[in-house]
Each structure stands twice: as C-alpha cells, then as structure tokens.
Motif scaffolding. Structure first.
Motif, mmCIF file in Angstrom:
data_model
loop_
_atom_site.group_PDB
_atom_site.id
_atom_site.type_symbol
_atom_site.label_atom_id
_atom_site.label_comp_id
_atom_site.label_asym_id
_atom_site.label_seq_id
_atom_site.Cartn_x
_atom_site.Cartn_y
_atom_site.Cartn_z
ATOM 1 N N UNK A 233 0.821 -1.230 0.026
ATOM 2 C CA UNK A 233 -0.110 -0.020 -0.054
ATOM 3 C C UNK A 233 0.751 1.459 -0.068
ATOM 4 N N UNK A 234 0.453 2.211 -0.530
ATOM 5 C CA UNK A 234 0.776 3.528 -0.797
ATOM 6 C C UNK A 234 0.318 4.313 0.413
ATOM 7 N N UNK A 235 -1.038 4.111 0.775
ATOM 8 C CA UNK A 235 -1.848 4.626 1.550
ATOM 9 C C UNK A 235 -2.815 3.658 2.227
ATOM 10 N N UNK A 236 -3.051 3.937 3.534
ATOM 11 C CA UNK A 236 -4.031 2.977 4.368
ATOM 12 C C UNK A 236 -4.901 3.812 5.137
ATOM 13 N N UNK A 237 -6.338 3.241 4.776
ATOM 14 C CA UNK A 237 -7.522 4.022 5.531
ATOM 15 C C UNK A 237 -7.941 3.213 6.254
ATOM 16 N N UNK A 238 -8.077 3.558 7.943
ATOM 17 C CA UNK A 238 -8.617 2.777 8.717
ATOM 18 C C UNK A 238 -9.828 3.598 8.945
ATOM 19 N N UNK A 239 -11.038 2.582 8.908
ATOM 20 C CA UNK A 239 -12.236 2.938 8.943
ATOM 21 C C UNK A 239 -13.169 2.256 10.193
ATOM 22 N N UNK A 240 -13.931 2.855 10.807
ATOM 23 C CA UNK A 240 -14.590 2.600 11.971
ATOM 24 C C UNK A 240 -15.877 3.340 12.168
ATOM 25 N N UNK A 241 -16.778 2.794 12.284
ATOM 26 C CA UNK A 241 -18.059 3.654 12.548
ATOM 27 C C UNK A 241 -18.365 4.425 11.522
ATOM 28 N N UNK A 242 -18.068 3.927 10.110
ATOM 29 C CA UNK A 242 -18.407 4.900 9.091
ATOM 30 C C UNK A 242 -17.453 5.983 8.972
ATOM 31 N N UNK A 243 -16.525 6.356 9.553
ATOM 32 C CA UNK A 243 -15.682 7.356 9.186
ATOM 33 C C UNK A 243 -14.110 6.989 9.190
ATOM 34 N N UNK A 244 -13.532 7.932 8.565
ATOM 35 C CA UNK A 244 -11.773 7.440 8.321
ATOM 36 C C UNK A 244 -11.323 8.157 9.715
ATOM 37 N N UNK A 245 -10.798 7.107 10.587
ATOM 38 C CA UNK A 245 -10.415 7.450 11.932
ATOM 39 C C UNK A 245 -8.826 7.765 11.687
ATOM 40 N N UNK A 246 -8.065 7.169 10.836
ATOM 41 C CA UNK A 246 -6.798 7.241 10.519
ATOM 42 C C UNK A 246 -6.394 6.839 9.101
ATOM 43 N N UNK A 247 -5.315 7.802 8.800
ATOM 44 C CA UNK A 247 -5.194 7.631 7.141
ATOM 45 C C UNK A 247 -3.608 7.970 6.954
ATOM 46 N N UNK A 248 -2.852 7.280 6.142
ATOM 47 C CA UNK A 248 -1.509 7.641 5.881
ATOM 48 C C UNK A 248 -0.732 6.473 5.360
ATOM 49 N N UNK B 265 1.470 3.094 5.474
ATOM 50 C CA UNK B 265 1.420 1.985 6.240
ATOM 51 C C UNK B 265 2.405 1.992 7.250
ATOM 52 N N UNK B 266 3.425 2.475 7.090
ATOM 53 C CA UNK B 266 4.517 2.616 8.115
ATOM 54 C C UNK B 266 4.062 3.539 9.317
ATOM 55 N N UNK B 267 2.997 4.222 9.154
ATOM 56 C CA UNK B 267 2.530 4.920 10.118
ATOM 57 C C UNK B 267 0.949 4.483 10.560
ATOM 58 N N UNK B 268 0.364 4.106 9.760
ATOM 59 C CA UNK B 268 -1.147 3.451 10.201
ATOM 60 C C UNK B 268 -0.921 2.373 10.820
ATOM 61 N N UNK B 269 -0.321 1.410 10.350
ATOM 62 C CA UNK B 269 -0.145 -0.100 10.764
ATOM 63 C C UNK B 269 0.817 -0.231 11.895
#
Length: 264
Positions: free
Chosen positions: A224-239, A241-245
């Motif tokens: 991935x170049x970017x990861x979107x973490x979604x919870x409750x229908x919103x993007x909680x965190x994105x960036x 993978x070395x940041x988000x994951x």
C-alpha cells in the motif's frame, strides 16, 4: 472538489444510510494514479459500502465521486417514485462503472463458461471488442495470473484461488483505470491466499491503480501507498502503512490492530 488533474480518484463527503443506520458518514479521500490504497477496519465499519460507492454499485445518499474524467454528484442521482433512475442518471453511472474493474469476495464466474470465456465476455458484450481480439487478450491475462494451462477449464474444475485469479483477469480485461478489490482473499482457504496476493503484488508493481478492502495486514504493509482505517463509518486514521499500521496514533486504530494481531 480539488484540482481534477491532481488525482485519478476523488471522493468527497460521501454518506450512505440503510434505513436509520448510517453506514458511512462524510468520508473524503483521494487516490493517485499508479498507487495502492488499502482500506482496513472491523466488520460492519462501512468498508465495502465505501468501495462500492466508488463505482456506483452502491449509490450514496450524498457526496461526489470522480474517477478520471467522470464525475458523479450523488445528490443529483435520486431514484424516482418507483425507485427507478432516469436514463441520464443510468448512463452517468454506467460511465462511472466503466472506469473501474471489480474483484469481489466471491468470484461470481459464469459456471457454464470456461476460464477463457469468462474473461472474454466483458470486452465483447460490454465494450464491443471482436471475439478474436478479446480471446487473444484473455489468453495473455490468464497467463499473467498464472492460469494459462487452465484456460479451457470450467469454474468447478478450478480451486477457489484459481477462480479468484480468473476474476482478477476478468476485471483487467475491461482495461480499467482503477481496480477495486473487496476482500478478495476472505473466502479462500489459507493455503490459497498467497497465490492471489502474489498476483495483486505483481499488478501493483506494474503500476495498476488499486483500492483494496482487506484484512491482510502484511499485504497492506508491503504494497500500500496509503492505508485508510475506517470504523463507525468514518476515516479514523489515514496515511502510509508505516504510520497507520506500524505506529498508529488513534486509540481506535491501536485497539483494532491489537485484536487483529494477537495470537490465537
């Protein structure tokens, strides 16, 4: 909307409810050409609804999606009294869908067609390509996904992983500018997952633009170049993978990854 030349995909303020339940809420993000975006999150968080909104298979209640030169403001795509869209609305959604190829959780192959025929069908029926040209390209695509020797087999003669790779070839046959994957390995036996992910890694290396809903964190970290973490229908965190994951900042992301990574 931002400068339309900056990104291949733009999603702005997307929202979708089913009855009283709002599944996605005011989601915005962009995807650059030649990049891979992975969407992760718990079950029921809105990942698949968001993915299907990018090609109009799910019609958001509001928001705007642009893929390439096709823009849809979903506030103007409202079914009539009988739940039907106008011809102009249907044509606009068809143009949006033509920009992307979709790989589903279940491969949805035609059981009465061989692997080759499944790949040929879309270009011939949807795009009007000649059968001869479509068969030649289909053979090359089956070779790309490692199934050249299985071109004449029917779906029931293929493993689940092989069927999914035919599904990938079928999506690529339409020459999309964007390839959407909805948890493509979730229905596979563990020993078959690697073959499908291997094909997807090869596509990423070739520069295909991909948006992938997945629970395969290692794949997301590697590709991935970017990861979107979604919870409750919103993007909680994105960036990246070395940041988000690897170094999540939001407590909800941290809790999700802890649960996903804890040993069984």
């Amino acid at each position: 909307m931002t400068d339309s030349t900056a990104h291949l995909v733009e999603a702005q303020h997307l929202a979708k409810s089913f009855g009283d339940h709002e599944v996605i809420t005011d989601i915005s993000f962009t995807v650059d050409a030649g990049t891979v975006t992975c969407i992760i999150g718990p079950s029921g968080s809105g990942k698949t609804t968001l993915l299907r909104s990018l090609n109009g298979l799910e019609i958001p209640d509001r928001g705007v999606v642009r893929v390439g030169e096709v823009t849809v403001d979903f506030a103007t795509v409202t079914p009539g009294p009988r739940g039907r869209l106008s011809r102009a609305q249907r044509d606009l959604l068809a143009r949006l869908r033509a920009q992307s190829g979709m790989v589903f959780q279940a491969h949805h192959l035609f059981p009465h067609m061989t692997a080759l025929e499944n790949v040929v069908e879309g270009p011939v029926v949807v795009q009007g390509e000649s059968v001869a040209d479509a068969r030649q390209r289909a053979a090359a695509l089956l070779d790309k996904v490692g199934l050249a020797a299985h071109a004449d087999k029917y779906p029931y003669q293929l493993s689940g992983g092989q069927q999914q790779r035919v599904g990938i070839a079928r999506a690529l046959a339409l020459r999309p500018s964007l390839v959407l994957f909805d948890e493509p390995t979730s229905a596979l036996d563990p020993e078959l997952v690697g073959d499908v992910l291997g094909v997807m890694k090869s596509l990423a290396a070739e520069g295909w633009t991909m948006v992938v809903v997945t629970h395969e964190l290692r794949f997301a970290q590697q590709v991935a170049d970017q990861v979107l973490f979604i919870d409750g229908g919103v993007i909680v965190e994105q960036g990246p993978p070395q940041e988000v994951i690897a170094r999540p900042q939001h407590p909800r992301t941290q809790a999700f990854l802890t649960r996903l990574l804890e040993p069984i």
